[in-house]
Design a protein around this motif. Structure first.
Motif, short mmCIF file in Angstrom:
data_model
loop_
_atom_site.label_atom_id
_atom_site.label_comp_id
_atom_site.label_asym_id
_atom_site.label_seq_id
_atom_site.Cartn_x
_atom_site.Cartn_y
_atom_site.Cartn_z
N ALA A 1 -5.59 5.18 -9.87
CA ALA A 1 -5.81 4.89 -8.45
C ALA A 1 -5.81 3.40 -8.16
CB ALA A 1 -7.15 5.49 -8.00
N GLU A 2 -5.54 2.59 -9.17
CA GLU A 2 -5.63 1.13 -9.02
C GLU A 2 -4.25 0.52 -8.91
OE1 GLU A 2 -7.46 0.60 -12.70
OE2 GLU A 2 -9.22 1.78 -12.16
N ARG A 3 -4.13 -0.45 -8.03
CA ARG A 3 -2.86 -1.14 -7.82
C ARG A 3 -3.03 -2.58 -8.30
NH1 ARG A 3 -2.90 -0.26 -3.20
NH2 ARG A 3 -1.54 1.55 -2.98
N TYR A 4 -2.14 -3.01 -9.21
CA TYR A 4 -2.26 -4.33 -9.82
C TYR A 4 -1.03 -5.19 -9.52
CZ TYR A 4 -6.17 -2.45 -12.53
OH TYR A 4 -7.37 -1.89 -12.91
N PRO B 1 -1.71 -7.55 -16.04
CA PRO B 1 -2.21 -7.53 -14.65
C PRO B 1 -2.95 -8.82 -14.32
CG PRO B 1 -3.64 -6.25 -16.07
CD PRO B 1 -2.51 -6.71 -16.93
N LYS B 2 -2.89 -9.21 -13.07
CA LYS B 2 -3.55 -10.44 -12.63
C LYS B 2 -5.06 -10.25 -12.65
CE LYS B 2 -2.99 -13.95 -8.98
NZ LYS B 2 -2.27 -14.28 -7.73
N MET B 3 -5.78 -11.25 -13.17
CA MET B 3 -7.22 -11.12 -13.38
C MET B 3 -8.04 -11.79 -12.28
SD MET B 3 -7.00 -11.85 -17.48
CE MET B 3 -8.76 -11.72 -17.80
N TRP B 4 -7.49 -12.80 -11.64
CA TRP B 4 -8.17 -13.46 -10.52
C TRP B 4 -7.19 -13.52 -9.36
CZ3 TRP B 4 -13.07 -13.39 -11.32
CH2 TRP B 4 -13.58 -13.59 -12.59
N LEU C 1 0.81 -1.22 0.00
CA LEU C 1 0.00 0.00 0.00
C LEU C 1 0.84 1.26 0.00
CD1 LEU C 1 -2.68 -1.11 2.64
CD2 LEU C 1 -2.78 -1.34 0.15
N GLU C 2 2.15 1.09 0.16
CA GLU C 2 3.05 2.24 0.20
C GLU C 2 3.55 2.56 -1.20
OE1 GLU C 2 4.75 0.69 4.53
OE2 GLU C 2 6.10 0.95 2.83
N ARG C 3 3.51 3.83 -1.56
CA ARG C 3 3.99 4.24 -2.88
C ARG C 3 5.48 3.95 -3.05
NH1 ARG C 3 0.63 6.75 -7.00
NH2 ARG C 3 -1.45 6.81 -6.05
N ASP C 4 6.23 3.99 -1.94
CA ASP C 4 7.66 3.71 -2.03
C ASP C 4 7.92 2.32 -2.62
OD1 ASP C 4 8.24 6.13 -1.00
OD2 ASP C 4 9.11 5.42 0.88
N THR C 5 7.10 1.35 -2.23
CA THR C 5 7.29 -0.02 -2.72
C THR C 5 7.15 -0.06 -4.24
OG1 THR C 5 6.38 -0.85 -0.64
CG2 THR C 5 6.52 -2.40 -2.48
N ILE C 6 6.15 0.65 -4.77
CA ILE C 6 5.95 0.69 -6.22
C ILE C 6 7.13 1.41 -6.88
CG2 ILE C 6 4.35 1.35 -8.04
CD1 ILE C 6 3.08 -0.52 -6.04
N CYS D 1 -3.40 -16.09 2.03
CA CYS D 1 -3.35 -15.08 0.97
C CYS D 1 -4.43 -14.03 1.19
CB CYS D 1 -3.55 -15.72 -0.40
SG CYS D 1 -2.29 -16.94 -0.84
N GLY D 2 -4.09 -12.79 0.93
CA GLY D 2 -5.07 -11.71 1.07
C GLY D 2 -4.86 -10.65 0.01
N GLU D 3 -4.74 -11.06 -1.25
CA GLU D 3 -4.39 -10.12 -2.31
C GLU D 3 -5.44 -9.04 -2.52
OE1 GLU D 3 -3.18 -12.01 -5.93
OE2 GLU D 3 -1.87 -13.43 -4.90
N LEU D 4 -6.70 -9.33 -2.23
CA LEU D 4 -7.75 -8.33 -2.42
C LEU D 4 -7.58 -7.14 -1.49
CD1 LEU D 4 -10.91 -10.57 -2.94
CD2 LEU D 4 -9.89 -9.03 -4.60
N ARG D 5 -6.82 -7.30 -0.44
CA ARG D 5 -6.55 -6.18 0.47
C ARG D 5 -5.61 -5.17 -0.18
NH1 ARG D 5 -6.48 -5.23 6.16
NH2 ARG D 5 -4.72 -3.94 6.85
N TRP D 6 -4.74 -5.65 -1.09
CA TRP D 6 -3.70 -4.79 -1.64
C TRP D 6 -3.85 -4.51 -3.13
CZ3 TRP D 6 -1.70 -9.54 0.77
CH2 TRP D 6 -1.62 -9.42 2.16
N PHE D 7 -4.52 -5.40 -3.85
CA PHE D 7 -4.55 -5.28 -5.30
C PHE D 7 -5.98 -5.28 -5.84
CE2 PHE D 7 -0.50 -7.57 -4.44
CZ PHE D 7 0.37 -6.58 -4.89
N THR D 8 -6.10 -4.75 -7.06
CA THR D 8 -7.35 -4.79 -7.81
C THR D 8 -7.21 -5.84 -8.91
OG1 THR D 8 -7.74 -2.44 -7.40
CG2 THR D 8 -8.93 -3.44 -9.24
#
Length: 734
Positions: free
Chosen positions: A93-96, A112-115, A57-62, A122-129
């Motif tokens: 505004a979307e993180r993939y 981008p990952k679709m599913w 969720l941190e912009r630094d990581t991206i 695993c909790g990818e929906l918390r961080w990604f769209t």
């Protein structure tokens, strides 16, 4: 023949440790190029590490991920080789969660990952769209300015598509997409894609490898294709262990497979395949041709470049290989041992300390550390310089020395402590000492009676009350308090020794305390909060007791620790019972190890509440128990589960391997404050029991039925509208 050499790899990445991750990525590319590969595939989110969690969720990581990708692209790393890199990407505004496909210092496409993977660890929906855009499937993505300027490239195709080369078509299918109800690859195959690249972040679970490989091989068995699968290897900073097993499959046959349990940082798998075999399989299938004629079109990205080699003499094509499937006991030992080594080498600690009681749980942990020591020595003998350097540093070897004997290495990095009391048996003390001798640990025998006596004297001074155990006339509350005092005393002693023994022995650093609470004990709360269940790490925290006992037998035979067979056969005894008492610890909670395993799977995997669990167990246990007896067992379990749920909030971080782990927050997100009486749910069970008994009485005849409540239960359940939902002993789906 269209010959194509492909390489996939398992990497031991570390969340947020970009230098480490880049080193492994570059080594994998160098080795793939040296092998002559035209495609290199790495694991999911390999640049950042898969387990960054809220750091995503941190912009630094991206930002740092783009910096690393730019470094790879401005150098010669992608010259002449198609590379797929996993990293997070922001689009507006979307993180993939993306695979970035690169060739010849350019980004060809971003997929981008679709599913997304969600649930369990695993909790990818918390961080990604998830990418669900339909029109257009492929869009244009504007690159960050510093990347654009470095590459002289402003935009790149972004979305669902594939790359059409002059001689073949290549596409990505990311991790969970392969295992979803409607995968991505069938549609891509109908569009002419011949090579599929699956970058994965699949954690180890016992008995999971077979399900994983069946799914991967099934992806190309009837529709043809080359399927490349990449996975992480090791522990990247969380509770899971990634077990590698990168592989290459052609038309349903595994032609190359990487290691499952390894201490390597980079494990590369290379295969040479004939793409004409893919075309031939598809051409021979009339159904494939018919479905391809009415396919949903997926847009391509055209790249005027050839990946394949022309036919040459003395060129071999990779043949199908036989897969080794480890038994669950081997998985437990090897997986947990690799997980511990990952933590030890990266934590800055000098070793482990284990309170070793001589029982099943702590002895299993000791065997796992011993297994880790054996793996380290074996890997050094095989020429692994990274493991050698880590072992020299952790074991404090000097003058060019390094580990050559696992017991000698264990003596340097592993303390075991038998913390006995007046209630401890001589057999437990003897078994503890024998196992420590076999493993090679530095073993101590400590009595906790003096510390416990001081605490009891303090309590008596404050209150005027003296605590007694049951044998001396004490009440349950006194007995429980005495157990908890002993357990918490052992915990305090363990942490004291872990921090000070290295100093005593002139060693720098500190030791990590290992705990040994199992999944079943956590499930029913049969443990002391802030007691012996506490520690820094727990390698058996999500393993059930039945599997752990089987592991002891396997370890006795395969690791050379013969004393484990006697430990497994010994009957456990509660700590405060007299030595002559024949007592099983499970009697304290009224549930056997086998029953707890069933309850855990029904509750967690099949999402059963009290009523649904009662219905399922009526089918499973109808030949031996009445509905009323089953109801009592279900109520008893949920009472203990609810009463002790709060203990899961402080449970030691454990190696997640059993799918019904009850560890709070990270794996089992449920509240910790319950009404332990479950008034509404239990009332519904009682009503169903009454209905089943009434139905049984109506169906019974005195001449045909002696036990009304058991023999016709399946008929009464059906008449009551109850249907079995699953076999209680089935494994969880992938």
């Amino acid at each position: 023949m269209r010959l194509l050499k492909v390489a996939t790899c398992s990497l031991n990445q570390w969340a947020m440790e970009f230098d480490c991750n880049m080193k492994n990525i570059k080594e994998s590319i160098s080795r793939a190029k040296a092998a002559g590969a035209a495609i290199r595939l790495g694991p999911e989110l390999e640049i950042t590490g898969y387990g960054c969690e809220d750091h995503f969720l941190e912009r630094d990581t991206i930002t740092h991920a783009w910096e690393c990708l730019k470094e790879l692209l401005v150098g010669d790393w992608t010259d002449g080789i198609l590379c797929s890199f996993g990293m997070p990407v922001m689009r507006g505004a979307e993180r993939y969660n993306c695979q970035v496909l690169c060739l010849n210092r350019k980004i060809v496409m971003i997929r981008p990952k679709m599913w997304l993977a969600n649930g369990g660890s695993c909790g990818e929906l918390r961080w990604f769209t998830a990418w669900k855009q339909k029109e257009p499937l492929l869009d244009q993505f504007t690159l960050p300015t510093h990347v654009s300027e470095a590459l002289s490239q402003n935009t790149v195709p972004f979305g669902h598509g594939y790359i059409q080369f002059l001689d073949t078509a290549v596409a990505a299918e990311v991790c969970m997409e392969l295992f979803s109800p409607v995968p991505i690859h069938p549609e891509l195959a109908l569009n002419g894609v011949e090579v599929f690249m699956n970058a994965s972040g699949s954690s180890h679970q016992v008995r999971k490898m077979d399900r994983r490989l069946r799914t991967i091989t099934g992806a190309t068995l009837t529709r043809g294709g080359v399927y490349m699968y990449s996975n992480h290897l090791g522990c990247d900073g969380g509770r899971v262990f990634y077990d590698g097993c990168s592989c290459i499959v052609v038309n349903g046959d595994v032609v190359a497979q990487g290691l499952q349990f390894s201490l390597k940082d980079v494990d590369l798998v290379v295969a040479q395949v004939d793409l004409d075999k893919v075309a031939n399989l598809r051409d021979s299938s009339s159904s494939f041709r018919e479905q391809a004629s009415c396919k949903t079109k997926v847009p391509p990205v055209f790249v005027p470049y050839k990946l394949c080699q022309s036919f040459k003499l003395h060129t071999s094509v990779s043949s199908p290989i036989k897969i080794h499937y480890p038994c669950p006991e081997e998985e437990i030992g090897m997986g947990a041992a690799c997980w511990l080594w990952s933590y030890l080498r990266r934590s800055g600690a000098s070793g482990f300390l284990l309170p070793l009681s001589g029982g099943v749980d702590s002895s299993s942990v000791a065997a796992i550390v011993g297994c880790m020591s054996q793996l380290v020595v074996k890997e050094i003998a095989n020429g692994n310089e990274q493991v050698k350097a880590d072992a020299i540093r952790i074991g404090h070897y000097i003058d060019g020395q390094f580990p050559t004997d696992s017991k000698e290495f264990a003596k340097r990095i592993f303390y075991t402590v038998f913390m006995g009391s007046e209630n401890s048996s001589a057999d437990s003390r003897r078994r503890s000492g024998a196992l420590s001798e076999e493993v090679g640990s530095w073993h101590l025998d400590v009595s906790v009676d003096g510390v416990v006596s001081s605490l009891l004297s303090l309590f008596q001074t404050l209150t005027g009350k003296r605590l007694h155990n049951k044998e001396n006339g004490g009440r349950n509350v006194e007995n429980t308090a005495l157990r908890n005092i002993e357990a918490r005393t052992r915990m305090a002693i363990a942490f004291m020794l872990a921090s000070l023994l290295p100093w005593v022995h002139n060693k720098p650093g500190f030791y990590l305390v290992l705990s040994s609470t199992t999944a079943d004990e956590g499930l029913c709360g049969n443990l002391t909060k802030y007691g012996c269940s506490s520690g820094d790490l727990n390698p058996v925290g999500s393993i059930n007791k039945l599997d752990l006992r089987a592991f002891l037998i396997w370890a006795a035979q395969n690791l050379g620790y013969s004393s484990l067979a006697e430990i497994e056969a010994a009957r456990p005894r509660a700590a405060l019972e007299s030595i002559g008492t024949n007592h099983r610890e499970q009697a304290d909670v009224g549930m056997t190890d086998g029953e707890l395993s069933v309850y855990g799977r029904l509750r967690r995997i099949f999402r059963h509440g009290p009523l649904s669990m009662f219905k399922d167990l009526c089918y499973k246990w109808q030949s031996t128990l009445t509905p009323a007896q089953i109801a009592d067992k279900v109520k008893h379990f949920f009472k203990y589960y609810a009463t002790n749920r709060h203990k899961m909030t402080v449970l030691t971080p454990s190696y997640l391997v059993e799918s019904y782990s009850s560890e709070d927050n990270r794996y089992d997100q449920r509240q910790f404050l319950y009404n332990a009486r479950w008034p509404y749910q239990f009332q519904k069970i009682d009503e169903l029991v009454q209905q089943l008994n009434a139905d049984g009485e109506a169906l019974a005849t005195s001449s045909e039925q002696e036990r009304v409540n058991i023999l016709p239960l399946d008929r009464r359940l059906s008449a009551s509208g109850v249907r079995p939902t699953a076999d209680a002993f089935d494994d969880a789906p992938s």
